[in-house]
Design a protein around this motif. Structure first.
Motif, PDB file in Angstrom:
ATOM      1  N   LYS A 269       0.846  -1.191   0.000  1.00 28.60           N
ATOM      2  CA  LYS A 269       0.000   0.000   0.000  1.00 28.60           C
ATOM      3  C   LYS A 269       0.882   1.242   0.000  1.00 28.60           C
ATOM      4  O   LYS A 269       1.744   1.385   0.873  1.00 28.60           O
ATOM      5  N   LEU A 270       0.660   2.104  -0.961  1.00 26.99           N
ATOM      6  CA  LEU A 270       1.451   3.331  -1.075  1.00 26.99           C
ATOM      7  C   LEU A 270       0.541   4.551  -0.983  1.00 26.99           C
ATOM      8  O   LEU A 270      -0.563   4.562  -1.539  1.00 26.99           O
ATOM      9  N   GLY A 288      -0.593  14.344   4.353  1.00 25.31           N
ATOM     10  CA  GLY A 288      -1.347  15.268   3.520  1.00 25.31           C
ATOM     11  C   GLY A 288      -2.289  14.569   2.546  1.00 25.31           C
ATOM     12  O   GLY A 288      -2.682  13.422   2.736  1.00 25.31           O
ATOM     13  N   ILE A 289      -2.642  15.282   1.495  1.00 25.51           N
ATOM     14  CA  ILE A 289      -3.586  14.762   0.502  1.00 25.51           C
ATOM     15  C   ILE A 289      -2.855  13.799  -0.428  1.00 25.51           C
ATOM     16  O   ILE A 289      -1.881  14.176  -1.078  1.00 25.51           O
ATOM     17  N   CYS A 290      -3.345  12.573  -0.487  1.00 24.82           N
ATOM     18  CA  CYS A 290      -2.647  11.522  -1.233  1.00 24.82           C
ATOM     19  C   CYS A 290      -3.608  10.693  -2.066  1.00 24.82           C
ATOM     20  O   CYS A 290      -4.813  10.609  -1.773  1.00 24.82           O
ATOM     21  N   ASP A 291      -3.056  10.072  -3.092  1.00 25.56           N
ATOM     22  CA  ASP A 291      -3.735   8.985  -3.790  1.00 25.56           C
ATOM     23  C   ASP A 291      -3.247   7.674  -3.172  1.00 25.56           C
ATOM     24  O   ASP A 291      -2.050   7.500  -2.933  1.00 25.56           O
ATOM     25  N   ASP A 292      -4.180   6.764  -2.912  1.00 22.74           N
ATOM     26  CA  ASP A 292      -3.820   5.463  -2.361  1.00 22.74           C
ATOM     27  C   ASP A 292      -3.686   4.450  -3.497  1.00 22.74           C
ATOM     28  O   ASP A 292      -4.615   4.251  -4.281  1.00 22.74           O
ATOM     29  N   VAL A 293      -2.518   3.821  -3.578  1.00 26.13           N
ATOM     30  CA  VAL A 293      -2.221   2.849  -4.626  1.00 26.13           C
ATOM     31  C   VAL A 293      -1.842   1.527  -3.963  1.00 26.13           C
ATOM     32  O   VAL A 293      -1.111   1.523  -2.970  1.00 26.13           O
ATOM     33  N   SER A 294      -2.333   0.416  -4.500  1.00 27.87           N
ATOM     34  CA  SER A 294      -1.992  -0.888  -3.910  1.00 27.87           C
ATOM     35  C   SER A 294      -1.750  -1.920  -5.002  1.00 27.87           C
ATOM     36  O   SER A 294      -2.279  -1.818  -6.116  1.00 27.87           O
ATOM     37  N   ASP A 323       7.170   7.608  -8.188  1.00 33.48           N
ATOM     38  CA  ASP A 323       8.180   8.644  -8.007  1.00 33.48           C
ATOM     39  C   ASP A 323       8.513   8.706  -6.515  1.00 33.48           C
ATOM     40  O   ASP A 323       7.653   9.042  -5.697  1.00 33.48           O
ATOM     41  N   PRO A 324       9.720   8.344  -6.106  1.00 39.34           N
ATOM     42  CA  PRO A 324      10.046   8.307  -4.672  1.00 39.34           C
ATOM     43  C   PRO A 324       9.771   9.616  -3.946  1.00 39.34           C
ATOM     44  O   PRO A 324       9.398   9.601  -2.762  1.00 39.34           O
ATOM     45  N   GLN A 325       9.942  10.735  -4.611  1.00 40.43           N
ATOM     46  CA  GLN A 325       9.774  12.019  -3.947  1.00 40.43           C
ATOM     47  C   GLN A 325       8.309  12.338  -3.645  1.00 40.43           C
ATOM     48  O   GLN A 325       8.023  13.254  -2.878  1.00 40.43           O
ATOM     49  N   ARG A 326       7.405  11.593  -4.251  1.00 36.58           N
ATOM     50  CA  ARG A 326       5.975  11.812  -3.975  1.00 36.58           C
ATOM     51  C   ARG A 326       5.413  10.799  -2.975  1.00 36.58           C
ATOM     52  O   ARG A 326       4.257  10.889  -2.588  1.00 36.58           O
ATOM     53  N   ILE A 327       6.225   9.833  -2.544  1.00 36.72           N
ATOM     54  CA  ILE A 327       5.751   8.825  -1.585  1.00 36.72           C
ATOM     55  C   ILE A 327       5.600   9.464  -0.200  1.00 36.72           C
ATOM     56  O   ILE A 327       6.510  10.110   0.302  1.00 36.72           O
ATOM     57  N   ARG A 328       4.424   9.288   0.399  1.00 33.56           N
ATOM     58  CA  ARG A 328       4.160   9.827   1.732  1.00 33.56           C
ATOM     59  C   ARG A 328       3.845   8.727   2.750  1.00 33.56           C
ATOM     60  O   ARG A 328       3.649   9.005   3.931  1.00 33.56           O
ATOM     61  N   GLY A 329       3.790   7.484   2.283  1.00 38.77           N
ATOM     62  CA  GLY A 329       3.541   6.385   3.198  1.00 38.77           C
ATOM     63  C   GLY A 329       3.698   5.051   2.497  1.00 38.77           C
ATOM     64  O   GLY A 329       3.394   4.924   1.309  1.00 38.77           O
TER      65      GLY A 329
END
Length: 355
Positions: A269-270, A288-294, A323-329
C-alpha cells in the motif's frame, strides 16, 4: 509511568496551531483534552503543559511497547492468541478461562509495569461492555471486578452518555426521552427503544442491561496483519524508498512472529502525494492529501521471514514504479495462512505464574 505526574500532551508539532493528539491523565485533570484541538488553546488553559511532538522515535517506542504488552496478554491467556482482541494500541479485550481473576489481574498489571514501566487498568465483568465500563471506573491505574449479580446495580446510575458508541447526537435524542441514566433505559422494553432510535436503540437497551450488542465474548480469529509508516516520510530516491520498505517488512515480520502466524498473500500500500500539494507548517510531517495505490501477490510459500516478505514487496514496488519524492507512506498487509497460539513469552511467564 514515571512522567505521569507531569501534565503532558502529544501533538502533531510544536507550533501554536499544531493539533493535540492525546494528553495524559495529569493534563486531563487540569482541563487539557483533544477537544481543545490546538497547542495554542491548550497552553492558554495550562501554560505549564509539557509538549511532546510526534516523531519517528516516539512512534517506534509506542510500537515496541505495544508488542511487549501484546506478548504479555497472549501469555496471560495461556498462549491463546485467539483469546486476545486488540482494539487499539492501548485497549484490548480478553477471554479468560480457569483462572482466579483478581490474582490474574494483579499479576498481569505487575508484569506490564515491570516490562514497559507503564501502568495499566483492568476491568473484569461477565460481558465486554461491563468490563469496558468497569475499567473506565478504575482508570488511570487500578482494577475493578463486577460480578454478574452486581451488574444492574453497577450500571443503574451510569449516564447513557458513558455507554460505548453513544455520541453527542444520540445523547441529545436520549435526553429528549428522559433517558439520561441506564436505569431510565431499563424502564422500557427493547422494542420501544428500537422504535424510537432504530438499531442504536436496541444497542443502548442491551448495554444498559450489561449485555453485548453485535459482538461476541470470543474474538474472531484474525485473518490479516499489517504494518505501515506514513508519518514524516520525505524520500529523495529509490534507495531511500527501499530502505523504508525494508523497515516496514521488518515490522510486519516481527508482528507475525509474535503470534506464530505466516503470510500467504502480500499487499503493498502506497500513499502518493498529489501534485502541487503544499505541506502546512502547523502539521509538518503529515502525509497530507494523497492517492492510495496498492498491488497484491501470492507468496511462493507461507512465511514470516523478513527477507521473503521484502522480496515480494520489492517486486510489487517495482511494478508500481512510483516517483520516490511523492511517496508519503508505505504499508504492507499480509493475509494469514495459519495461526497458532503465542510463544512461550520467555521470561514473561514468571510474572503470571507468581500468582
Amino acid at each position: 509511568h514515571e512522567g505521569e505526574a507531569v501534565p503532558t500532551a502529544v501533538t502533531s508539532g510544536v507550533g501554536p496551531t499544531s493539533e493535540i493528539c492525546t494528553a495524559n491523565y495529569a493534563a486531563r485533570r487540569l482541563g487539557v483534552t483533544t477537544a481543545l484541538w490546538t497547542v495554542e488553546r491548550a497552553t492558554e488553559v495550562l501554560p505549564a503543559l509539557r509538549i511532546i511532538p510526534v516523531s519517528e522515535e516516539l512512534l517506534r517506542a509506542v510500537e515496541c511497547t505495544w508488542q511487549q504488552v501484546y506478548q504479555l496478554l497472549v501469555v496471560a491467556c495461556g498462549g491463546r492468541a485467539d483469546f486476545v482482541l486488540m482494539r487499539s494500541c492501548d485497549e484490548s479485550c480478553l477471554r479468560l478461562e480457569g483462572v482466579e481473576v483478581l490474582a490474574w489481574a494483579r499479576a498481569l498489571r505487575a508484569a506490564v509495569q515491570a516490562q514497559t514501566r507503564c501502568t495499566c487498568s483492568i476491568g473484569i465483568g461477565p460481558s465486554q461492555v461491563v468490563a469496558k465500563l468497569a475499567v473506565k471506573d478504575c482508570k488511570p491505574d487500578g482494577m475493578k471486578q463486577v460480578l454478574p449479580e452486581d451488574v444492574l446495580g453497577f450500571l443503574s446510575e451510569l449516564p447513557t452518555a458513558s455507554l460505548p458508541q453513544v455520541g453527542r447526537a444520540l445523547v441529545a435524542k436520549l435526553q429528549e426521552r428522559g433517558l439520561e441514566r441506564c436505569r431510565d433505559v431499563r424502564s422500557y422494553g427493547k422494542w420501544q427503544l428500537r422504535e424510537w432510535f432504530g438499531a442504536k436503540g436496541e444497542m443502548v437497551w442491551a448495554n444498559a442491561h450489561g449485555e453485548d450488542f453485535g459482538t461476541t465474548t470470543q474474538p474472531a480469529q484474525r485473518k490479516t496483519m499489517s504494518a505501515e509508516i506514513n508519518w514524516g516520510v520525505r524520500l529523495q530516491d529509490r534507495t531511500a524508498a527501499l530502505q523504508l520498505l525494508a523497515e516496514v517488512a521488518k515490522q510486519l515480520a516481527e508482528r507475525l512472529g509474535t503470534t506464530d502466524a505466516t503470510a500467504a498473500h502480500l499487499t503493498l500500500k502506497l500513499k502518493i502525494g498529489v501534485p502541487g500539494w503544499v505541506e502546512p507548517p502547523w502539521k509538518k510531517g503529515g502525509h497530507g492529501i494523497c492517492d492510495d495505490v496498492s498491488r497484491s501477490c501470492a507468496l511462493l510459500r507461507p512465511t514470516r521471514e523478513q527477507a521473503a516478505l521484502l522480496r515480494g514487496a520489492t517486486q510489487l514496488f517495482d511494478d508500481v514504479a512510483p516517483d520516490p519524492q511523492r511517496i508519503r507512506g508505505i504499508g504492507l498487509a499480509a493475509r494469514l495462512h495459519d495461526r497458532g497460539g503465542g510463544g512461550s513469552g520467555g521470561g514473561l511467564t514468571r510474572w503470571l505464574r507468581a500468582s
